[in-house]
Design a protein around this motif. Structure first.
Motif, PDB file in Angstrom:
ATOM      1  N   GLY A   1     -12.337  -0.648  -8.972  1.00  0.00           N
ATOM      2  CA  GLY A   1     -13.335   0.327  -8.558  1.00  0.00           C
ATOM      3  C   GLY A   1     -13.075   1.758  -8.966  1.00  0.00           C
ATOM      4  N   GLY A   2     -12.053   2.045  -9.760  1.00  0.00           N
ATOM      5  CA  GLY A   2     -11.723   3.422 -10.110  1.00  0.00           C
ATOM      6  C   GLY A   2     -12.635   3.995 -11.180  1.00  0.00           C
TER       7      GLY A   2
ATOM      8  N   ALA B   1       0.839  -1.200   0.000  1.00  0.00           N
ATOM      9  CA  ALA B   1       0.000   0.000   0.000  1.00  0.00           C
ATOM     10  C   ALA B   1       0.878   1.256   0.000  1.00  0.00           C
ATOM     11  CB  ALA B   1      -0.948  -0.006   1.195  1.00  0.00           C
ATOM     12  N   ALA B   2       1.981   1.213   0.746  1.00  0.00           N
ATOM     13  CA  ALA B   2       2.922   2.345   0.764  1.00  0.00           C
ATOM     14  C   ALA B   2       3.552   2.544  -0.615  1.00  0.00           C
ATOM     15  CB  ALA B   2       3.997   2.126   1.826  1.00  0.00           C
ATOM     16  N   ALA B   3       3.812   1.446  -1.328  1.00  0.00           N
ATOM     17  CA  ALA B   3       4.356   1.550  -2.687  1.00  0.00           C
ATOM     18  C   ALA B   3       3.355   2.253  -3.595  1.00  0.00           C
ATOM     19  CB  ALA B   3       4.687   0.159  -3.239  1.00  0.00           C
ATOM     20  N   GLY B   4       2.077   1.919  -3.462  1.00  0.00           N
ATOM     21  CA  GLY B   4       1.049   2.574  -4.262  1.00  0.00           C
ATOM     22  C   GLY B   4       0.954   4.059  -3.965  1.00  0.00           C
ATOM     23  N   ALA B   5       1.042   4.412  -2.695  1.00  0.00           N
ATOM     24  CA  ALA B   5       0.995   5.829  -2.322  1.00  0.00           C
ATOM     25  C   ALA B   5       2.195   6.578  -2.908  1.00  0.00           C
ATOM     26  CB  ALA B   5       0.957   5.967  -0.795  1.00  0.00           C
TER      27      ALA B   5
ATOM     28  N   GLY C   1      -3.340   1.566  -2.413  1.00  0.00           N
ATOM     29  CA  GLY C   1      -2.480   2.664  -1.965  1.00  0.00           C
ATOM     30  C   GLY C   1      -2.476   3.841  -2.926  1.00  0.00           C
ATOM     31  N   MET C   2      -2.652   3.558  -4.229  1.00  0.00           N
ATOM     32  CA  MET C   2      -2.665   4.629  -5.233  1.00  0.00           C
ATOM     33  C   MET C   2      -3.961   5.414  -5.205  1.00  0.00           C
ATOM     34  SD  MET C   2      -0.853   3.158  -8.707  1.00  0.00           S
ATOM     35  CE  MET C   2      -2.125   1.963  -9.025  1.00  0.00           C
TER      36      MET C   2
ATOM     37  N   HIS D   1      -2.853  -5.700  -5.855  1.00  0.00           N
ATOM     38  CA  HIS D   1      -4.113  -5.246  -5.268  1.00  0.00           C
ATOM     39  C   HIS D   1      -3.855  -4.165  -4.218  1.00  0.00           C
ATOM     40  CE1 HIS D   1      -7.756  -5.425  -2.729  1.00  0.00           C
ATOM     41  NE2 HIS D   1      -8.360  -5.599  -3.883  1.00  0.00           N
ATOM     42  N   ASP D   2      -2.882  -4.411  -3.340  1.00  0.00           N
ATOM     43  CA  ASP D   2      -2.580  -3.442  -2.278  1.00  0.00           C
ATOM     44  C   ASP D   2      -1.932  -2.177  -2.843  1.00  0.00           C
ATOM     45  OD1 ASP D   2      -3.676  -5.170  -0.405  1.00  0.00           O
ATOM     46  OD2 ASP D   2      -1.743  -5.965   0.242  1.00  0.00           O
TER      47      ASP D   2
END
Length: 178
Positions: A83-84, A41-45, A75-76, A70-71
């Motif tokens: 769902g975007g 998730a941090a990588a996506g952020a 994160g992005m 997925h995570d």
């Protein structure tokens, strides 16, 4: 393709996040650890903060790489990858050739990407992904390779079908930790 299109081509290599230790089941079924979920998730952020949202995602079908993607997507965007809003969801290809891949297998996958794609995210495993990164930019590659949830940003100097060793300088790297 014009030089302007070449300047817009970005390849992000991501080694999957921290997985549980191998157990009795098949390696492809290993899932992420709690730390791995947070790191992905941090990588996506990090990708979102740097404007590196992918047009195409090439992902190994192993459980830990699928969970990593997925995570990263969560994160992005803060929502699941499916769902975007329309037009913002990348094309995702789960590629069997990305599991236990040699660098030349991963390079072949990248060469199959639509030439119009701007940013491509490849989620795969070591040693193949580290060797691919080193082959694309031998001078700037980390000699220790990619650690779990390492992101390496390459800027290909040719269209995807023509990508070749030495043809994608590294412009950024980041180890994501959640």
């Amino acid at each position: 393709m014009t030089d302007a299109h070449a300047a817009n081509r970005t390849l992000v290599l991501l080694r999957h996040a921290k997985a549980e230790q191998p157990g009795a089941g098949p390696d492809a079924d290993r899932k992420l650890s709690a730390r791995g979920h947070a790191d992905a998730a941090a990588a996506g952020a990090w990708l979102a903060r740097h404007g590196l949202l992918p047009d195409v995602v090439l992902c190994s079908p192993a459980r830990r790489t699928r969970q990593t993607w997925h995570d990263v997507a969560l994160g992005m965007t803060g929502s699941p990858p499916e769902g975007g809003p329309a037009g913002q969801t990348p094309t995702v290809r789960y590629e069997a050739d990305a599991y236990e891949a040699r660098p030349e297998d991963l390079l072949a996958l990248l060469r199959s990407v639509d030439p119009a794609a701007g940013t491509v995210l490849l989620v795969a495993h070591n040693p193949g992904i580290s060797l691919l990164s080193a082959g694309l930019d031998p001078e700037r590659a980390d000699p220790d390779g990619l650690r779990t949830t390492d992101l390496v940003v390459h800027r290909p100097t040719s269209p995807w079908p023509d990508l070749s060793p030495g043809g994608a300088p590294i412009t950024a790297r980041h180890t994501a930790r959640g």
